[in-house]
Enzyme design. Structure first.
Site, PDB file in Angstrom:
ATOM      1  N   LYS A 156      10.937  94.320  18.645  1.00 36.94           N
ATOM      2  CA  LYS A 156      10.255  94.916  19.801  1.00 36.94           C
ATOM      3  C   LYS A 156      10.432  96.422  19.674  1.00 36.94           C
ATOM      4  CE  LYS A 156       9.754  94.100  24.761  1.00 36.94           C
ATOM      5  NZ  LYS A 156       8.303  94.039  24.785  1.00 36.94           N
TER       6      LYS A 156
HETATM    7  N1  PMP Z   1       4.182  89.799  22.787  1.00 40.05           N
HETATM    8  C1  PMP Z   1       4.302  91.112  22.997  1.00 40.05           C
HETATM    9  C2  PMP Z   1       3.560  92.042  22.115  1.00 40.05           C
HETATM   10  C3  PMP Z   1       5.111  91.590  24.046  1.00 40.05           C
HETATM   11  O1  PMP Z   1       5.215  92.902  24.270  1.00 40.05           O
HETATM   12  C4  PMP Z   1       5.771  90.670  24.871  1.00 40.05           C
HETATM   13  C5  PMP Z   1       6.621  91.163  26.005  1.00 40.05           C
HETATM   14  N2  PMP Z   1       7.935  91.431  25.580  1.00 40.05           N
HETATM   15  C6  PMP Z   1       5.638  89.304  24.602  1.00 40.05           C
HETATM   16  C7  PMP Z   1       4.828  88.895  23.545  1.00 40.05           C
HETATM   17  C8  PMP Z   1       6.361  88.277  25.424  1.00 40.05           C
HETATM   18  O2  PMP Z   1       7.729  88.335  25.135  1.00 40.05           O
HETATM   19  P1  PMP Z   1       8.824  87.893  26.212  1.00 40.05           P
HETATM   20  O3  PMP Z   1       8.434  86.525  26.638  1.00 40.05           O
HETATM   21  O4  PMP Z   1      10.095  87.895  25.431  1.00 40.05           O
HETATM   22  O5  PMP Z   1       8.771  88.868  27.307  1.00 40.05           O
END
Ligand code: PMP
Length: 313
Positions: A156
């Site tokens: 991320k």
């Molecule tokens: N894909 C992207 C590109 C994101 O930014 C997010 C948000 N973090 C997600 C998927 C979903 O991830 P999570 O369920 O861990 O928030």
């Protein structure tokens, strides 16, 4: 612009609790200039017992560390300390239902060389539960997700969000609610800030890992599917597959579970209220607020369904 802090807001900054309005960031850092930084998006909820609970705290801090390692950023913190610090920041800001944003960033360094250390800030702001239940009109974006041959796509990373912003703003400029991005081969990948599932003939499908962010909500949905005996398969799918689907939804920490009305001009035929997505939306809400645990506790395995059921006896 939204207001994320005021003069009383406290952040956790490199081991200290300081006022957001007085905290400083170096203008000569790699993160600001080149996007080499990592972050998390986490939520805390007031549970049915009235406690504050950071949902999947370990999973998020684990991903933060892995993201930093993927980008060769020094990372010296332990998950347990950061989780404790996060609860402390929430308490100092008097928040229960909140969005939590830890960010790991570099010191002054205008070169491409490794940094000797990293910095960390944990910011929190209020986020009410379960806003907006309106179905989304989604557009297949002309922007594709970054190619994993060029990026650490499972991290991320700050810089990846240029891609998300381009896609999301483009979709909104064209009159849609949100974008759906494909991977470099044209298979369905994810939204700008959320993963996706679609339903076809009573079964759920979601893009396999590899070209997407491994979402913690996505993993939670798969977990809930197992518990609820809902069939789910991780696989590569095409936009054509999606246009033949019965229903679809995004899932993510911020988005939670949110249904789609359409993809491009194709409307999904299944009523959202009769979809598996709706079942999972409720199950997810019950999980984050620990409503489901409360059921189990009160129930003692005897089949009672709620506090009201107990009170009514
Ligand atoms: N894909 C992207 C590109 C994101 O930014 C997010 C948000 N973090 C997600 C998927 C979903 O991830 P999570 O369920 O861990 O928030």
């Amino acid at each position: 612009m939204a207001s994320y802090y005021n003069e009383n807001t406290i952040v956790y900054l490199n081991g200290k609790y300081v006022k957001a309005s007085e905290a400083k960031v170096d203008l000569y850092g790699q993160t600001l200039h080149y996007g080499l930084g990592v972050f998390e998006g986490i939520r805390s909820y007031r549970t049915v017992d009235g406690n504050t609970k950071i949902f999947k705290a370990w999973e998020h801090y684990d991903r933060l560390r892995k993201s930093a390692e993927a980008l060769n950023m020094p990372y010296s913190w332990h998950d347990v300390d950061l989780i404790n610090a996060t609860y402390e920041v929430l308490q100092r800001n008097n928040l229960q239902d909140a969005y939590i944003r830890p960010l790991v960033y570099g010191p002054a360094n205008m070169s491409f060389n490794l940094n000797a250390e990293s910095h960390i800030v944990i910011e929190v702001w209020e986020m009410g539960k379960f806003l907006g239940d309106k179905l989304l009109r989604v557009m297949v974006s002309p922007f594709q997700r970054p190619n994993p041959a060029g990026f650490k796509i499972e991290a991320k990373a700050c810089g990846h969000y240029v891609n998300s912003i381009l896609a999301s703003q483009d979709a909104k400029a064209k009159g849609y609610d949100e974008a759906l991005l494909t991977d470099m081969n044209g298979f369905i990948a994810e939204g700008p800030g959320a993963n996706m599932f679609y339903e076809k003939d009573g079964k759920l499908y979601t893009p396999a890992l590899g070209n997407i962010l491994p979402g913690i909500t996505r993993a939670t949905i798969i977990e809930l599917c197992k518990e609820l005996h809902i069939a789910v398969e991780e696989k590569q799918s095409t936009i054509e597959d999606l246009k033949q689907a019965d229903s679809a939804f995004f899932c993510g920490t911020a988005a939670e579970v949110i249904g789609w009305e359409s993809i491009d001009e194709t409307k999904f035929p299944l009523d959202w209220n009769k979809s598996l997505g709706k079942v999972l939306q409720q199950a997810y809400k019950d999980r984050v607020t620990e409503q489901d645990l409360a059921h189990e506790r009160l129930d003692g395995g005897k089949g009672l369904k709620s506090r009201e059921a107990i009170a009514g006896r």
